[in-house]
Design a protein around this motif. Structure first.
Motif, mmCIF file in Angstrom:
data_model
loop_
_atom_site.group_PDB
_atom_site.id
_atom_site.type_symbol
_atom_site.label_atom_id
_atom_site.label_comp_id
_atom_site.label_asym_id
_atom_site.label_seq_id
_atom_site.Cartn_x
_atom_site.Cartn_y
_atom_site.Cartn_z
ATOM 1 N N SER A 66 0.834 -1.384 -0.235
ATOM 2 C CA SER A 66 0.031 -0.081 0.219
ATOM 3 C C SER A 66 0.759 1.191 0.012
ATOM 4 C CB SER A 66 -0.862 0.073 1.091
ATOM 5 O OG SER A 66 -1.988 -0.820 1.174
ATOM 6 N N LEU A 67 1.831 1.360 0.850
ATOM 7 C CA LEU A 67 2.763 2.338 0.668
ATOM 8 C C LEU A 67 3.678 2.627 -0.577
ATOM 9 C CD1 LEU A 67 4.709 2.163 3.995
ATOM 10 C CD2 LEU A 67 2.892 3.652 3.445
ATOM 11 N N LEU A 100 -4.738 15.119 -3.281
ATOM 12 C CA LEU A 100 -4.972 14.349 -1.986
ATOM 13 C C LEU A 100 -6.042 13.231 -2.144
ATOM 14 C CD1 LEU A 100 -5.274 16.763 0.788
ATOM 15 C CD2 LEU A 100 -3.817 15.320 0.788
ATOM 16 N N VAL A 101 -7.178 13.282 -3.233
ATOM 17 C CA VAL A 101 -7.904 12.406 -3.359
ATOM 18 C C VAL A 101 -7.209 11.054 -3.856
ATOM 19 C CG1 VAL A 101 -9.933 11.734 -4.724
ATOM 20 C CG2 VAL A 101 -9.798 13.769 -3.870
ATOM 21 N N VAL A 102 -6.074 11.391 -4.908
ATOM 22 C CA VAL A 102 -5.704 10.190 -5.462
ATOM 23 C C VAL A 102 -4.760 9.634 -4.662
ATOM 24 C CG1 VAL A 102 -4.046 11.189 -6.664
ATOM 25 C CG2 VAL A 102 -4.721 9.294 -7.829
ATOM 26 N N LEU A 103 -3.943 10.585 -3.764
ATOM 27 C CA LEU A 103 -3.134 9.962 -2.833
ATOM 28 C C LEU A 103 -3.562 8.903 -1.703
ATOM 29 C CD1 LEU A 103 -0.438 12.842 -2.475
ATOM 30 C CD2 LEU A 103 -0.287 10.841 -4.070
ATOM 31 N N CYS A 104 -4.788 9.520 -1.238
ATOM 32 C CA CYS A 104 -5.578 8.901 -0.176
ATOM 33 C C CYS A 104 -5.977 7.345 -0.630
ATOM 34 C CB CYS A 104 -6.556 9.560 0.478
ATOM 35 S SG CYS A 104 -5.996 11.051 1.389
ATOM 36 N N ALA A 105 -6.591 7.586 -2.011
ATOM 37 C CA ALA A 105 -7.163 6.156 -2.575
ATOM 38 C C ALA A 105 -6.173 5.293 -2.757
ATOM 39 C CB ALA A 105 -7.735 6.488 -3.741
ATOM 40 N N ALA A 106 -4.811 5.710 -3.125
ATOM 41 C CA ALA A 106 -3.694 4.958 -3.504
ATOM 42 C C ALA A 106 -3.448 4.294 -2.047
ATOM 43 C CB ALA A 106 -2.640 5.453 -4.212
ATOM 44 N N LEU A 107 -3.261 5.092 -1.170
ATOM 45 C CA LEU A 107 -2.873 4.172 0.116
ATOM 46 C C LEU A 107 -3.849 3.521 0.673
ATOM 47 C CD1 LEU A 107 -0.762 4.650 2.496
ATOM 48 C CD2 LEU A 107 -2.081 6.403 3.232
ATOM 49 N N LEU A 108 -5.243 3.715 0.648
ATOM 50 C CA LEU A 108 -6.247 2.841 1.185
ATOM 51 C C LEU A 108 -6.638 1.851 0.226
ATOM 52 C CD1 LEU A 108 -7.934 5.825 2.865
ATOM 53 C CD2 LEU A 108 -6.650 4.032 4.048
ATOM 54 N N HIS A 109 -6.130 1.743 -1.000
ATOM 55 C CA HIS A 109 -7.007 0.842 -1.826
ATOM 56 C C HIS A 109 -7.301 -0.847 -1.421
ATOM 57 C CE1 HIS A 109 -3.048 -0.460 -3.167
ATOM 58 N NE2 HIS A 109 -3.355 -1.561 -3.700
ATOM 59 N N ASP A 110 -6.267 -0.915 -0.576
ATOM 60 C CA ASP A 110 -6.311 -2.729 -0.166
ATOM 61 C C ASP A 110 -6.648 -2.737 1.132
ATOM 62 O OD1 ASP A 110 -5.805 -4.035 -2.176
ATOM 63 O OD2 ASP A 110 -3.788 -4.504 -1.908
ATOM 64 N N VAL A 111 -6.964 -1.706 1.939
ATOM 65 C CA VAL A 111 -7.172 -1.448 3.514
ATOM 66 C C VAL A 111 -8.396 -2.562 3.765
ATOM 67 C CG1 VAL A 111 -9.074 0.332 3.715
ATOM 68 C CG2 VAL A 111 -7.355 -0.077 5.419
ATOM 69 N N GLY A 112 -9.062 -3.202 3.171
ATOM 70 C CA GLY A 112 -10.094 -3.950 3.194
ATOM 71 C C GLY A 112 -9.901 -5.748 3.103
ATOM 72 N N HIS A 113 -8.780 -5.822 2.771
ATOM 73 C CA HIS A 113 -8.215 -7.121 2.616
ATOM 74 C C HIS A 113 -8.218 -8.130 4.063
ATOM 75 C CE1 HIS A 113 -7.124 -8.432 -1.364
ATOM 76 N NE2 HIS A 113 -6.608 -7.279 -1.679
ATOM 77 N N GLY A 114 -8.747 -9.172 4.169
ATOM 78 C CA GLY A 114 -8.745 -10.094 4.950
ATOM 79 C C GLY A 114 -7.529 -10.884 5.264
ATOM 80 N N PRO A 115 -7.623 -11.842 6.280
ATOM 81 C CA PRO A 115 -6.576 -12.855 6.367
ATOM 82 C C PRO A 115 -6.476 -13.749 5.126
ATOM 83 C CG PRO A 115 -8.312 -13.273 7.916
ATOM 84 C CD PRO A 115 -8.417 -11.959 7.405
ATOM 85 N N PHE A 116 -5.358 -14.073 4.520
ATOM 86 C CA PHE A 116 -5.234 -15.221 3.486
ATOM 87 C C PHE A 116 -6.456 -14.708 2.526
ATOM 88 C CE2 PHE A 116 -3.710 -17.442 7.001
ATOM 89 C CZ PHE A 116 -2.439 -17.767 6.608
ATOM 90 N N SER A 117 -6.440 -13.708 2.100
ATOM 91 C CA SER A 117 -7.455 -12.712 1.410
ATOM 92 C C SER A 117 -8.397 -13.565 0.605
ATOM 93 C CB SER A 117 -6.906 -11.705 0.305
ATOM 94 O OG SER A 117 -6.199 -10.754 1.381
ATOM 95 N N HIS A 118 -8.149 -14.297 -0.590
ATOM 96 C CA HIS A 118 -8.996 -14.868 -1.559
ATOM 97 C C HIS A 118 -9.527 -16.193 -0.941
ATOM 98 C CE1 HIS A 118 -7.752 -11.354 -4.214
ATOM 99 N NE2 HIS A 118 -6.589 -11.958 -4.197
ATOM 100 N N THR A 119 -8.825 -17.082 -0.271
ATOM 101 C CA THR A 119 -9.378 -18.158 0.434
ATOM 102 C C THR A 119 -10.335 -17.717 1.377
ATOM 103 O OG1 THR A 119 -7.170 -19.193 0.057
ATOM 104 C CG2 THR A 119 -8.717 -20.243 1.695
#
Length: 455
Positions: A66-67, A100-119
């Motif tokens: 994400s960074l 700021l919109v695009v920088l925040c979206a870039a940083l946060l784009h994966d914040v909703g992933h869970g453990p061992f995401s797709h499984t």
């Protein structure tokens, strides 16, 4: 966008990164987002899930990715503002009010992933993109609290970028398109940490030939070969790393382990909730965002260790052992249309050997579309890659590149039947005598190229 204390620039902070050297943070808002508990949770979720069982260096996290996406996006908008600043509202150039919109979206784009995401998603029917938007929009999260310091509607703007409904296509395509900051970072980062070279491409050249225009992002025709290289690298990473049969074999073990735990909870045969309390809302399909954010890879692995040790259920304990101690299922490729009779024979034999095929066999299809042009009739139409010629005309990438044309619109991958590795190798002599006829048939089909078993 009005300046607030959160959106103002600050003395630059840096994060040292093995891929991008330094990641530069120049806004208090971005620094505050990085320090939220929702972002810090991503340190405890592996970027590549079970791939670390195949490529032992692949221990990097979704936090570092994400960074990296943030940093690439920052470099791109710096270049856009330097070389293509908007002069009038409709000139199609870069409006730095969007920074700021695009920088925040870039940083946060994966914040909703869970453990061992797709499984995890497949077992419990979750969707990381929807959860990312929920984290951004929920007033219960630290992320939302930080974003609202800019304005009341700022979280909704960020969520709409993730949802691809934000009105500025430049912003959306920088985060989500066939050549975006997300894909560029994960290809190079995953290649670095897996110790492979498949994901390497000339990122410096691609960033240089990238332009904003009224419909999104385009590339100078002179940079076509760098874009070709990128598309080829992505194809190679999917075929050689992301779809690696051993990684998928571990994913199938994990899938069956989670399925067994879920089934045991509902059967009441074992008090599975006692050893896995954070999973109870997911077993009951009545979870909240707070429940979701309690979970990460470490939490699940602790539960797996409990399941291995308690031995209340032989199947659960065995599958936990296979996952924790790297005993992947083995596999054979098959054709879904022509080989159903063989799959039935294999599964029947495995059942006769004493394995419950619900948990000890798994069919996995892994396919990817390396590149496609825009097809409005498709369920998820793709934004095609446009090349800008010297006369100002646009050419779609596959019309200019015979190499990319070979990939265009064609899915690549395979279908595999997974089963316990001891059956493939035949370590148990009693098993060999029963399994040998089917293996012989597999090997015969191997000679014709119809079915290719692989270790």
């Amino acid at each position: 966008m009005p300046m607030t204390q959160a959106s103002q620039t600050i003395p630059e902070k840096v994060f040292r990164d093995p891929v991008h050297d330094y990641i530069h943070v120049q806004h208090q808002l971005v620094l505050d987002l990085i320090n939220t508990r929702e972002m810090q949770r991503l340190r405890r979720i592996k970027q590549l899930g079970t791939s670390s069982f195949t490529f032992h260096g692949a221990e990097h996290s979704r936090f570092s990715h994400s960074l990296g996406v943030y940093e690439l996006t920052r470099r791109i908008v710096d270049k856009f503002q330097r070389n293509y600043p908007s002069q009038t509202p409709d000139d199609g150039l870069w409006n730095d009010d969007e920074r700021l919109v695009v920088l925040c979206a870039a940083l946060l784009h994966d914040v909703g992933h869970g453990p061992f995401s797709h499984t995890f998603e497949k077992i419990f029917n979750t969707d990381h993109e929807e959860i990312t938007q929920a984290i951004i929009l929920s007033e219960e999260t630290e992320v939302n609290t930080v974003l609202r310091q800019v304005s009341a509607d700022f979280p909704a703007k960020i969520a709409s970028v993730i949802d691809k409904t934000y009105p500025n296509p430049q912003v959306v395509q920088l985060i989500s398109s066939q050549i975006d900051a997300d894909r560029m970072d994960y290809l190079i980062r995953d290649s670095y940490y897996t110790g492979t070279n498949y994901g390497n491409f000339d990122m410096t050249r691609i960033l240089r030939v990238m332009h904003p225009y009224k419909d999104g992002i385009l590339f100078d025709y002179a940079g076509m070969h760098a874009v070709e290289d990128y598309v080829t690298s992505r194809y190679q990473m999917y075929m050689q790393v992301y779809f690696h049969p051993v990684s998928r074999g571990m994913e199938m073990v994990l899938n069956r382990l989670m399925q067994r735990a879920n089934d045991l909870y509902h059967s009441k045969w074992v008090n599975i909730g006692q050893s896995a309390p954070f999973l109870i809302p997911f077993f009951e399909q009545n979870w909240s965002l707070t429940d979701y954010l309690h979970l990460d890879d470490n939490v699940l692995q602790t539960y797996f260790a409990h399941w291995l040790a308690q031995n209340d259920d032989a199947i659960l304990s065995d599958l936990a052992n296979r996952f924790l101690n790297r005993k992947p299922f083995k596999s054979v490729t098959y054709n879904r249309e022509t080989d159903q009779h063989l799959l039935s024979e294999l599964c029947q034999l495995i059942e006769e050997l004493g394995y419950n095929t619900t948990y000890y066999t798994a069919q996995n299809s892994s396919f990817d579309l390396p590149y496609d042009f825009y097809r409005p009739e498709a369920k998820k139409p793709r934004t095609q890659i446009e090349l800008l010629e010297k006369d100002g005309t646009l050419t779609e990438l596959s019309q200019a590149s015979t190499l990319v044309q070979a990939f265009t619109g064609k899915t690549n991958g395979d279908q595999r039947l997974y089963f316990p590795n001891e059956l493939y190798y035949g370590k148990n002599k009693a098993h060999v005598s029963l399994f040998e006829p089917i293996l012989a048939e597999i090997h015969q089909m191997t000679k014709t190229g119809k079915l290719r078993p692989k270790i």
